[in-house]
Design a protein around this motif. Structure first.
Motif, PDB file in Angstrom:
ATOM      1  N   GLY A   9       0.809  -1.209   0.000  1.00  0.00           N
ATOM      2  CA  GLY A   9       0.000   0.000   0.000  1.00  0.00           C
ATOM      3  C   GLY A   9       0.847   1.266   0.000  1.00  0.00           C
ATOM      4  O   GLY A   9       2.052   1.234  -0.244  1.00  0.00           O
ATOM      5  N   GLY A  10       0.199   2.387   0.270  1.00  0.00           N
ATOM      6  CA  GLY A  10       0.913   3.664   0.341  1.00  0.00           C
ATOM      7  C   GLY A  10       0.707   4.525  -0.881  1.00  0.00           C
ATOM      8  O   GLY A  10       0.464   4.025  -1.978  1.00  0.00           O
ATOM      9  N   SER A  11       0.807   5.841  -0.673  1.00  0.00           N
ATOM     10  CA  SER A  11       0.629   6.775  -1.777  1.00  0.00           C
ATOM     11  C   SER A  11       1.418   8.045  -1.510  1.00  0.00           C
ATOM     12  O   SER A  11       1.773   8.345  -0.373  1.00  0.00           O
ATOM     13  N   ALA A  12       1.712   8.783  -2.581  1.00  0.00           N
ATOM     14  CA  ALA A  12       2.488  10.022  -2.480  1.00  0.00           C
ATOM     15  C   ALA A  12       1.985  11.012  -3.513  1.00  0.00           C
ATOM     16  O   ALA A  12       1.402  10.632  -4.535  1.00  0.00           O
ATOM     17  N   VAL A  13       2.248  12.303  -3.235  1.00  0.00           N
ATOM     18  CA  VAL A  13       1.811  13.371  -4.143  1.00  0.00           C
ATOM     19  C   VAL A  13       2.798  14.526  -4.058  1.00  0.00           C
ATOM     20  O   VAL A  13       3.374  14.784  -3.002  1.00  0.00           O
ATOM     21  N   ALA A  14       3.019  15.189  -5.187  1.00  0.00           N
ATOM     22  CA  ALA A  14       3.852  16.399  -5.225  1.00  0.00           C
ATOM     23  C   ALA A  14       3.083  17.499  -5.927  1.00  0.00           C
ATOM     24  O   ALA A  14       2.290  17.228  -6.839  1.00  0.00           O
ATOM     25  N   MET A  15       3.324  18.761  -5.518  1.00  0.00           N
ATOM     26  CA  MET A  15       2.644  19.913  -6.117  1.00  0.00           C
ATOM     27  C   MET A  15       3.621  21.058  -6.313  1.00  0.00           C
ATOM     28  O   MET A  15       4.565  21.216  -5.547  1.00  0.00           O
ATOM     29  N   MET A  27       2.016   7.309   5.861  1.00  0.00           N
ATOM     30  CA  MET A  27       3.000   6.647   6.723  1.00  0.00           C
ATOM     31  C   MET A  27       2.728   5.150   6.886  1.00  0.00           C
ATOM     32  O   MET A  27       3.382   4.480   7.671  1.00  0.00           O
ATOM     33  N   ARG A  28       1.766   4.624   6.165  1.00  0.00           N
ATOM     34  CA  ARG A  28       1.357   3.231   6.391  1.00  0.00           C
ATOM     35  C   ARG A  28       2.277   2.242   5.693  1.00  0.00           C
ATOM     36  O   ARG A  28       2.655   2.425   4.549  1.00  0.00           O
ATOM     37  N   LEU A  29       2.616   1.184   6.420  1.00  0.00           N
ATOM     38  CA  LEU A  29       3.234  -0.001   5.831  1.00  0.00           C
ATOM     39  C   LEU A  29       2.324  -1.169   6.154  1.00  0.00           C
ATOM     40  O   LEU A  29       2.047  -1.442   7.330  1.00  0.00           O
ATOM     41  N   GLY A  30       1.828  -1.828   5.135  1.00  0.00           N
ATOM     42  CA  GLY A  30       0.894  -2.925   5.355  1.00  0.00           C
ATOM     43  C   GLY A  30       1.315  -4.183   4.613  1.00  0.00           C
ATOM     44  O   GLY A  30       2.217  -4.167   3.783  1.00  0.00           O
ATOM     45  N   SER A  31       0.644  -5.272   4.962  1.00  0.00           N
ATOM     46  CA  SER A  31       0.759  -6.494   4.183  1.00  0.00           C
ATOM     47  C   SER A  31      -0.653  -6.797   3.707  1.00  0.00           C
ATOM     48  O   SER A  31      -1.446  -7.403   4.426  1.00  0.00           O
ATOM     49  N   GLN A  32      -0.965  -6.298   2.507  1.00  0.00           N
ATOM     50  CA  GLN A  32      -2.326  -6.257   1.992  1.00  0.00           C
ATOM     51  C   GLN A  32      -3.208  -5.501   2.989  1.00  0.00           C
ATOM     52  O   GLN A  32      -2.924  -4.362   3.324  1.00  0.00           O
ATOM     53  N   SER A  33      -4.264  -6.131   3.529  1.00  0.00           N
ATOM     54  CA  SER A  33      -5.161  -5.388   4.422  1.00  0.00           C
ATOM     55  C   SER A  33      -4.678  -5.365   5.870  1.00  0.00           C
ATOM     56  O   SER A  33      -5.274  -4.692   6.713  1.00  0.00           O
ATOM     57  N   LEU A  34      -3.586  -6.062   6.178  1.00  0.00           N
ATOM     58  CA  LEU A  34      -3.042  -6.080   7.536  1.00  0.00           C
ATOM     59  C   LEU A  34      -2.086  -4.911   7.740  1.00  0.00           C
ATOM     60  O   LEU A  34      -1.134  -4.745   6.974  1.00  0.00           O
ATOM     61  N   GLY A  55       5.087   1.758  -3.434  1.00  0.00           N
ATOM     62  CA  GLY A  55       5.165   0.435  -4.040  1.00  0.00           C
ATOM     63  C   GLY A  55       5.638  -0.608  -3.051  1.00  0.00           C
ATOM     64  O   GLY A  55       5.419  -0.501  -1.845  1.00  0.00           O
ATOM     65  N   LEU A  56       6.315  -1.638  -3.562  1.00  0.00           N
ATOM     66  CA  LEU A  56       6.800  -2.743  -2.742  1.00  0.00           C
ATOM     67  C   LEU A  56       7.873  -2.231  -1.781  1.00  0.00           C
ATOM     68  O   LEU A  56       8.881  -1.676  -2.214  1.00  0.00           O
ATOM     69  N   ALA A  57       7.658  -2.417  -0.476  1.00  0.00           N
ATOM     70  CA  ALA A  57       8.513  -1.793   0.541  1.00  0.00           C
ATOM     71  C   ALA A  57       9.977  -2.206   0.415  1.00  0.00           C
ATOM     72  O   ALA A  57      10.874  -1.390   0.640  1.00  0.00           O
ATOM     73  N   THR A  58      10.241  -3.467   0.065  1.00  0.00           N
ATOM     74  CA  THR A  58      11.632  -3.909  -0.085  1.00  0.00           C
ATOM     75  C   THR A  58      12.316  -3.185  -1.232  1.00  0.00           C
ATOM     76  O   THR A  58      13.492  -2.803  -1.125  1.00  0.00           O
ATOM     77  N   ASP A  59      11.586  -2.968  -2.333  1.00  0.00           N
ATOM     78  CA  ASP A  59      12.142  -2.223  -3.468  1.00  0.00           C
ATOM     79  C   ASP A  59      12.332  -0.748  -3.120  1.00  0.00           C
ATOM     80  O   ASP A  59      13.292  -0.110  -3.562  1.00  0.00           O
ATOM     81  N   TRP A 103      11.651  -2.917 -10.959  1.00  0.00           N
ATOM     82  CA  TRP A 103      11.349  -2.553  -9.575  1.00  0.00           C
ATOM     83  C   TRP A 103       9.855  -2.243  -9.502  1.00  0.00           C
ATOM     84  O   TRP A 103       9.316  -1.567 -10.371  1.00  0.00           O
ATOM     85  N   PHE A 104       9.199  -2.717  -8.446  1.00  0.00           N
ATOM     86  CA  PHE A 104       7.751  -2.469  -8.309  1.00  0.00           C
ATOM     87  C   PHE A 104       7.530  -1.194  -7.489  1.00  0.00           C
ATOM     88  O   PHE A 104       7.076  -1.232  -6.342  1.00  0.00           O
ATOM     89  N   VAL A 105       7.873  -0.066  -8.097  1.00  0.00           N
ATOM     90  CA  VAL A 105       7.773   1.225  -7.414  1.00  0.00           C
ATOM     91  C   VAL A 105       7.124   2.263  -8.328  1.00  0.00           C
ATOM     92  O   VAL A 105       7.105   2.108  -9.552  1.00  0.00           O
ATOM     93  N   GLY A 106       6.607   3.326  -7.701  1.00  0.00           N
ATOM     94  CA  GLY A 106       6.081   4.476  -8.429  1.00  0.00           C
ATOM     95  C   GLY A 106       6.776   5.722  -7.928  1.00  0.00           C
ATOM     96  O   GLY A 106       6.331   6.319  -6.944  1.00  0.00           O
ATOM     97  N   PRO A 107       7.880   6.136  -8.559  1.00  0.00           N
ATOM     98  CA  PRO A 107       8.640   7.282  -8.040  1.00  0.00           C
ATOM     99  C   PRO A 107       8.043   8.637  -8.458  1.00  0.00           C
ATOM    100  O   PRO A 107       7.435   8.766  -9.517  1.00  0.00           O
TER     101      PRO A 107
END
Length: 205
Positions: A9-15, A27-34, A55-59, A103-107
């Motif tokens: 999970g997680g999301s980010a925004v820039a303006m 600030m959330r780190l989850g494992s799907q819904s957990l 994206g994927l926290a390890t990446d 990499w499973f990320v959205g920079p």
């Protein structure tokens, strides 16, 4: 879930504002819904450039270290800090190197050019295609909701305080509509003189 970039999970925004930029993430780190943690920041600072990684926290943590190494090498070789435009191309080429196993990320890259003071933001897909933006950029599992909130709230040439308020409201309201994002937020507002970092409280359910 079939998409690895949405597991944690997680999301980010820039303006972009008037001679300033703002970048924020939940600030959330989850494992799907957990829910696993509520202090997993996704904004990283490299001198006068900020990188948001969802994206994927390890990446995310691996790429943070990769870019820290590459920006330090750039600084040693060029004897100056990397500019946002150059850093965007560095991110793009680094992602494209791994295009066959990405990499499973959205920079998101955001910063002010140290010479011109011009704001710069952009976002990328998972293999490094740059999407330049003049107003806002979003990434993460709440992207659809963030696009809607930013379209509603964003105005050009906002002053730093107004920009902070706008990006905060956009992020918090979008996160309330996404089960995989939220649990607090961190916001950076960057002007040519200073960087202001603030934490926001939000729902923890």
């Amino acid at each position: 879930m079939s998409d690895p970039s949405s597991i944690n999970g997680g999301s980010a925004v820039a303006m972009v504002g008037k001679d300033c930029i703002a970048i924020a993430s939940d600030m959330r780190l989850g494992s799907q819904s957990l829910g696993v943690s509520n202090n997993f920041e996704k904004i990283f600072n490299y001198d006068n450039v900020f990188l948001g990684l969802t994206g994927l926290a390890t990446d995310v943590t691996t790429l943070y270290e990769v870019f820290r190494m590459k920006t330090n090498l750039y600084k040693m070789r060029e004897e100056r800090s990397i500019e946002p435009e150059a850093f965007a191309n560095l991110v793009s080429s680094t992602l494209y190197e791994k295009r066959f196993g990405p990499w499973f990320v959205g920079p998101i890259v955001a910063g002010l050019n140290s010479k011109t003071g011009k704001p710069f933001i952009c976002s990328f897909d998972s293999i490094g295609c740059i999407d330049f933006s003049k107003d806002f950029a979003v990434s993460g599992t709440a992207s659809d909701q963030l696009f809607g909130m930013c379209e509603s709230l964003y105005e050009p040439d906002l002053e730093p305080e107004d920009l902070f308020e706008t990006i905060s409201q956009a992020l918090l309201n979008a996160n309330d509509r996404d089960a995989l994002s939220g649990w607090g937020a961190v916001v950076y507002v960057v002007t040519k003189d200073k960087v202001i970092k603030r934490y926001l409280k939000s729902r923890q359910d």
